[in-house]
Design a protein around this motif. Sequence first.
Motif, PDB file in Angstrom:
ATOM      1  N   ARG A 132      -4.395  10.080 -22.409  1.00  0.00           N
ATOM      2  CA  ARG A 132      -5.245   9.116 -23.106  1.00  0.00           C
ATOM      3  C   ARG A 132      -4.480   7.827 -23.408  1.00  0.00           C
ATOM      4  O   ARG A 132      -5.031   6.723 -23.291  1.00  0.00           O
ATOM      5  CB  ARG A 132      -5.755   9.738 -24.404  1.00  0.00           C
ATOM      6  N   GLY A 191     -10.106  13.339 -35.283  1.00  0.00           N
ATOM      7  CA  GLY A 191     -10.219  14.718 -34.833  1.00  0.00           C
ATOM      8  C   GLY A 191     -10.246  15.684 -35.999  1.00  0.00           C
ATOM      9  O   GLY A 191      -9.456  15.555 -36.939  1.00  0.00           O
ATOM     10  N   THR A 248      -2.128  21.811 -25.655  1.00  0.00           N
ATOM     11  CA  THR A 248      -2.973  21.246 -24.609  1.00  0.00           C
ATOM     12  C   THR A 248      -3.513  19.881 -25.026  1.00  0.00           C
ATOM     13  O   THR A 248      -3.613  18.962 -24.193  1.00  0.00           O
ATOM     14  CB  THR A 248      -4.144  22.191 -24.277  1.00  0.00           C
ATOM     15  N   GLN A 249      -3.848  19.728 -26.301  1.00  0.00           N
ATOM     16  CA  GLN A 249      -4.302  18.430 -26.788  1.00  0.00           C
ATOM     17  C   GLN A 249      -3.144  17.432 -26.855  1.00  0.00           C
ATOM     18  O   GLN A 249      -3.329  16.245 -26.561  1.00  0.00           O
ATOM     19  CB  GLN A 249      -4.949  18.569 -28.162  1.00  0.00           C
ATOM     20  N   ARG A 250      -1.973  17.904 -27.237  1.00  0.00           N
ATOM     21  CA  ARG A 250      -0.814  16.999 -27.297  1.00  0.00           C
ATOM     22  C   ARG A 250      -0.491  16.443 -25.913  1.00  0.00           C
ATOM     23  O   ARG A 250      -0.168  15.259 -25.764  1.00  0.00           O
ATOM     24  CB  ARG A 250       0.404  17.721 -27.878  1.00  0.00           C
ATOM     25  N   GLU A 265      -2.697  16.208 -23.418  1.00  0.00           N
ATOM     26  CA  GLU A 265      -3.815  15.344 -23.050  1.00  0.00           C
ATOM     27  C   GLU A 265      -3.707  13.987 -23.731  1.00  0.00           C
ATOM     28  O   GLU A 265      -4.140  12.959 -23.172  1.00  0.00           O
ATOM     29  CB  GLU A 265      -5.141  16.018 -23.404  1.00  0.00           C
ATOM     30  N   ASP A 266      -3.124  13.941 -24.926  1.00  0.00           N
ATOM     31  CA  ASP A 266      -2.938  12.662 -25.613  1.00  0.00           C
ATOM     32  C   ASP A 266      -2.124  11.684 -24.771  1.00  0.00           C
ATOM     33  O   ASP A 266      -2.381  10.472 -24.786  1.00  0.00           O
ATOM     34  CB  ASP A 266      -2.245  12.866 -26.961  1.00  0.00           C
ATOM     35  N   SER A 318      -3.568  13.528 -31.792  1.00  0.00           N
ATOM     36  CA  SER A 318      -4.929  13.839 -32.216  1.00  0.00           C
ATOM     37  C   SER A 318      -4.909  14.929 -33.283  1.00  0.00           C
ATOM     38  O   SER A 318      -4.074  15.838 -33.235  1.00  0.00           O
ATOM     39  CB  SER A 318      -5.751  14.325 -31.025  1.00  0.00           C
ATOM     40  N   HIS A 338      -6.177  27.554 -35.635  1.00  0.00           N
ATOM     41  CA  HIS A 338      -6.084  26.952 -34.307  1.00  0.00           C
ATOM     42  C   HIS A 338      -4.679  27.087 -33.717  1.00  0.00           C
ATOM     43  O   HIS A 338      -4.260  26.280 -32.891  1.00  0.00           O
ATOM     44  CB  HIS A 338      -6.508  25.487 -34.368  1.00  0.00           C
ATOM     45  N   ASP A 370      -2.013  21.695 -31.227  1.00  0.00           N
ATOM     46  CA  ASP A 370      -2.487  22.328 -30.006  1.00  0.00           C
ATOM     47  C   ASP A 370      -1.769  21.686 -28.828  1.00  0.00           C
ATOM     48  O   ASP A 370      -2.010  20.509 -28.517  1.00  0.00           O
ATOM     49  CB  ASP A 370      -4.002  22.141 -29.888  1.00  0.00           C
ATOM     50  N   MET A 406     -13.445  11.275 -25.506  1.00  0.00           N
ATOM     51  CA  MET A 406     -13.041  11.641 -26.860  1.00  0.00           C
ATOM     52  C   MET A 406     -14.147  11.328 -27.859  1.00  0.00           C
ATOM     53  O   MET A 406     -14.888  10.367 -27.691  1.00  0.00           O
ATOM     54  CB  MET A 406     -11.782  10.874 -27.277  1.00  0.00           C
TER      55      MET A 406
END
Length: 311
Positions: free
Chosen positions: A97, A80, A89-91, A93-94, A73, A226, A87, A15
């Motif tokens: 993390r 960020g 995909t980011q949620r 991935e969070d 994020s 986005h 997003d 990140m």
Amino acid sequence: MSNDIKHIKFQNPDMFWEIAADLYFPPSFDESKKYPTVISAHPIGSCKEQTAGNIYATRLADEGYVVIAFDASFQGESGGTPRLIEDPTQRVEDFRRVVDYLTTLPYVDTDRIGALGVCGGGGYVLASAQSEKRIKTVVSITGVNYGRMVRENAAAAGGPVAALKQIAEQRTAEAAGAEGAISAALPPSAEAAQQIGDIDVVEAYDYYCTPRGQSANGKAIFDVAHGASAMVWDAFAFAETLLTQPVMVVVGDKPGAFGAYRDGFEINRRAASEVKELVVLPGVSHYDLYDQPRGAGAALEKVIPFLAANL
């Protein structure tokens, strides 16, 4: 009620920004012991201080869990840029993390990490658990499949394809130097919400825009350029084969436009989990499950024994 909260920020090697979170500790917390731990995920357009933190994290900490409520994020106090990106995909991935971070804490029992989410967070926990098997148990509170919701809500723009073309035009404009555009999820006033008439819209305004639930970081506004990734995303895509952890889904029986009621029935039917439970609370709406005793309070009375048995 536990008031022992630690405000933290952490950054993973993959990140370029930090995630902000609040750690909630149980009464008589002893750092030399190991505790079952729950990740608590906020709704779409919300923040860690709202229902995921002040309602669910607080009560679960009182029950003996370490709980981490984090800002997604690009939202809240997390880093960020650009800001206000939703997003999926980011949620998802969070969550990975956050689990990475939890594994570094000596008092976290890494074999007993669960995840709970509210509204969009409730959809994201279901999606995350399909690929993140360090999450051992999943609780979805009035969970919404965000991809399904944005595709349906694109009708006002002429449908999903038309909406994607508008997003593409906005990206092109910004590449040429135009300012970013913001989309508001809520009507501008209580009167406008009442004119729309849908229970989810009316109660969303009441939660986010009045002292009941409003927070500086819970703005329910989103970056337009986005927004394309959500249109091609489905929280339930691989549930029949990959969602194997014990799952509890809680919904109210007063459905609204956000679709949590039908999403709850769908994921309960499709999940591969051997242990799964659908709780339908009578006379309860989507936003009752954010903070009301008949909603969130009743949900927690089901969630607490479920976590005790499965985490």
